[in-house]
Write a protein that holds these residues in place. Structure first.
Motif, PDB file in Angstrom:
ATOM      1  N   GLU A  17       1.660 -60.393 -26.814  1.00  0.00           N
ATOM      2  CA  GLU A  17       1.302 -59.051 -27.283  1.00  0.00           C
ATOM      3  C   GLU A  17       2.380 -58.491 -28.206  1.00  0.00           C
ATOM      4  N   ALA A  18       3.650 -58.652 -27.826  1.00  0.00           N
ATOM      5  CA  ALA A  18       4.750 -58.164 -28.660  1.00  0.00           C
ATOM      6  C   ALA A  18       4.797 -58.913 -29.988  1.00  0.00           C
ATOM      7  N   ALA A  19       4.624 -60.236 -29.961  1.00  0.00           N
ATOM      8  CA  ALA A  19       4.638 -61.030 -31.196  1.00  0.00           C
ATOM      9  C   ALA A  19       3.476 -60.632 -32.097  1.00  0.00           C
ATOM     10  N   HIS A  20       2.295 -60.473 -31.512  1.00  0.00           N
ATOM     11  CA  HIS A  20       1.112 -60.065 -32.266  1.00  0.00           C
ATOM     12  C   HIS A  20       1.376 -58.719 -32.947  1.00  0.00           C
ATOM     13  N   ALA A  21       1.885 -57.754 -32.179  1.00  0.00           N
ATOM     14  CA  ALA A  21       2.156 -56.419 -32.723  1.00  0.00           C
ATOM     15  C   ALA A  21       3.201 -56.470 -33.838  1.00  0.00           C
ATOM     16  N   GLU A  22       4.251 -57.262 -33.650  1.00  0.00           N
ATOM     17  CA  GLU A  22       5.284 -57.348 -34.679  1.00  0.00           C
ATOM     18  C   GLU A  22       4.748 -57.962 -35.964  1.00  0.00           C
ATOM     19  N   LEU A  23       3.966 -59.029 -35.843  1.00  0.00           N
ATOM     20  CA  LEU A  23       3.400 -59.644 -37.046  1.00  0.00           C
ATOM     21  C   LEU A  23       2.454 -58.679 -37.763  1.00  0.00           C
ATOM     22  N   VAL A  24       1.640 -57.957 -37.016  1.00  0.00           N
ATOM     23  CA  VAL A  24       0.752 -56.951 -37.629  1.00  0.00           C
ATOM     24  C   VAL A  24       1.594 -55.881 -38.322  1.00  0.00           C
ATOM     25  N   ASP A  25       2.662 -55.417 -37.662  1.00  0.00           N
ATOM     26  CA  ASP A  25       3.556 -54.417 -38.268  1.00  0.00           C
ATOM     27  C   ASP A  25       4.191 -54.937 -39.546  1.00  0.00           C
ATOM     28  N   ARG A  26       4.386 -56.239 -39.643  1.00  0.00           N
ATOM     29  CA  ARG A  26       4.967 -56.839 -40.841  1.00  0.00           C
ATOM     30  C   ARG A  26       3.918 -57.074 -41.932  1.00  0.00           C
ATOM     31  N   GLY A  27       2.675 -56.702 -41.659  1.00  0.00           N
ATOM     32  CA  GLY A  27       1.614 -56.838 -42.654  1.00  0.00           C
ATOM     33  C   GLY A  27       0.881 -58.173 -42.609  1.00  0.00           C
ATOM     34  N   ILE A  28       1.001 -58.894 -41.510  1.00  0.00           N
ATOM     35  CA  ILE A  28       0.312 -60.179 -41.376  1.00  0.00           C
ATOM     36  C   ILE A  28      -1.033 -59.922 -40.706  1.00  0.00           C
ATOM     37  N   GLU A  29      -2.109 -60.395 -41.321  1.00  0.00           N
ATOM     38  CA  GLU A  29      -3.448 -60.235 -40.757  1.00  0.00           C
ATOM     39  C   GLU A  29      -3.633 -61.241 -39.630  1.00  0.00           C
ATOM     40  N   MET A  30      -3.739 -60.717 -38.429  1.00  0.00           N
ATOM     41  CA  MET A  30      -3.834 -61.551 -37.232  1.00  0.00           C
ATOM     42  C   MET A  30      -5.242 -61.546 -36.672  1.00  0.00           C
ATOM     43  N   GLY A  31      -5.644 -62.686 -36.079  1.00  0.00           N
ATOM     44  CA  GLY A  31      -6.829 -62.704 -35.246  1.00  0.00           C
ATOM     45  C   GLY A  31      -6.462 -62.085 -33.906  1.00  0.00           C
ATOM     46  N   GLY A  32      -7.440 -61.799 -33.101  1.00  0.00           N
ATOM     47  CA  GLY A  32      -7.183 -61.225 -31.793  1.00  0.00           C
ATOM     48  C   GLY A  32      -6.619 -62.253 -30.824  1.00  0.00           C
ATOM     49  N   ILE A  33      -6.032 -61.763 -29.750  1.00  0.00           N
ATOM     50  CA  ILE A  33      -5.506 -62.638 -28.699  1.00  0.00           C
ATOM     51  C   ILE A  33      -6.694 -63.223 -27.940  1.00  0.00           C
ATOM     52  N   PHE A  34      -6.612 -64.517 -27.623  1.00  0.00           N
ATOM     53  CA  PHE A  34      -7.704 -65.185 -26.922  1.00  0.00           C
ATOM     54  C   PHE A  34      -7.165 -66.251 -25.979  1.00  0.00           C
ATOM     55  N   HIS A  35      -8.031 -66.691 -25.090  1.00  0.00           N
ATOM     56  CA  HIS A  35      -7.738 -67.848 -24.247  1.00  0.00           C
ATOM     57  C   HIS A  35      -8.961 -68.754 -24.267  1.00  0.00           C
ATOM     58  N   ASP A  36      -8.801 -69.964 -23.771  1.00  0.00           N
ATOM     59  CA  ASP A  36      -9.889 -70.928 -23.759  1.00  0.00           C
ATOM     60  C   ASP A  36     -10.613 -70.850 -22.419  1.00  0.00           C
ATOM     61  N   GLN A  66       1.359 -69.031 -29.627  1.00  0.00           N
ATOM     62  CA  GLN A  66       1.044 -69.382 -28.242  1.00  0.00           C
ATOM     63  C   GLN A  66       2.118 -68.840 -27.317  1.00  0.00           C
ATOM     64  N   GLU A  67       1.686 -68.223 -26.227  1.00  0.00           N
ATOM     65  CA  GLU A  67       2.658 -67.742 -25.246  1.00  0.00           C
ATOM     66  C   GLU A  67       2.996 -68.858 -24.266  1.00  0.00           C
ATOM     67  N   VAL A  68       4.288 -69.141 -24.151  1.00  0.00           N
ATOM     68  CA  VAL A  68       4.792 -70.092 -23.156  1.00  0.00           C
ATOM     69  C   VAL A  68       5.951 -69.400 -22.457  1.00  0.00           C
ATOM     70  N   THR A  69       5.747 -69.093 -21.183  1.00  0.00           N
ATOM     71  CA  THR A  69       6.788 -68.416 -20.418  1.00  0.00           C
ATOM     72  C   THR A  69       7.477 -69.368 -19.444  1.00  0.00           C
ATOM     73  N   THR A  70       6.753 -70.365 -18.992  1.00  0.00           N
ATOM     74  CA  THR A  70       7.299 -71.367 -18.072  1.00  0.00           C
ATOM     75  C   THR A  70       6.891 -72.736 -18.578  1.00  0.00           C
ATOM     76  N   ARG A  71       7.852 -73.580 -18.837  1.00  0.00           N
ATOM     77  CA  ARG A  71       7.547 -74.924 -19.332  1.00  0.00           C
ATOM     78  C   ARG A  71       6.977 -75.792 -18.220  1.00  0.00           C
ATOM     79  N   LEU A  72       6.008 -76.607 -18.592  1.00  0.00           N
ATOM     80  CA  LEU A  72       5.462 -77.590 -17.657  1.00  0.00           C
ATOM     81  C   LEU A  72       6.534 -78.623 -17.366  1.00  0.00           C
TER      82      LEU A  72
END
Length: 147
Positions: A78-97, A138-144
């Motif tokens: 969410e933070a990365a998405h918001a920062e990229l949008v703030d920088r003027g990058i057109e982002m798709g929405g956050i999704f999962h499979d 891609q969000e990765v908080t804990t490595r496999l």
């Protein structure tokens, strides 16, 4: 033996436009070298990354915009998405499979929003550069294990 991925070559049609886009996205400019009108190399590094991108004139025969599925891994999508949008990058929405921890690289199986269990490796957002080279955040908080 260590095998370290350090540079990915991107095919672009307009070097200055691509450079401006990636700098706006927060990539650090490392090199911009020209040897005449037929050869120019631009090298940039995403923040926090050991791997860089390279593009230019006379550096690849690949079709501009043909690169797909390059992943930028973040701790907080969410933070990365918001920062990229703030920088003027057109982002798709956050999704999962719908089927699990990864996505198919297509629209098939995409479900809007973060993974319900907020599982590491499980949710994404996309953007493309001006030529159409596709990036996946891609969000990765804990490595496999073993990663």
């Amino acid at each position: 033996m260590d095998l370290k991925l350090e540079v990915v070559v991107l095919p672009v049609s307009d070097v200055d436009r691509a450079k401006a886009f990636y700098v706006r996205a927060g990539f650090r400019p490392d090199v911009d070298y020209a040897a005449g009108d037929d050869y120019r190399v631009v090298h940039l590094t995403p923040p926090g990354s050991q791997c860089s991108i390279l593009f230019g004139t006379g550096v690849t025969t690949a079709v501009p915009g043909s690169t797909r599925g390059l992943h930028l891994v973040v701790q907080d999508i969410e933070a990365a998405h918001a920062e990229l949008v703030d920088r003027g990058i057109e982002m798709g929405g956050i999704f999962h499979d719908a089927g699990g921890v990864f996505h198919r690289g297509t629209e098939e199986g995409r479900v809007d929003g973060a993974h319900p269990e907020r599982a590491s490796y499980s949710f994404f957002a996309t953007f493309s550069d001006p030529d159409g080279n596709e990036w996946v955040v891609q969000e990765v908080t804990t490595r496999l294990p073993g990663r």
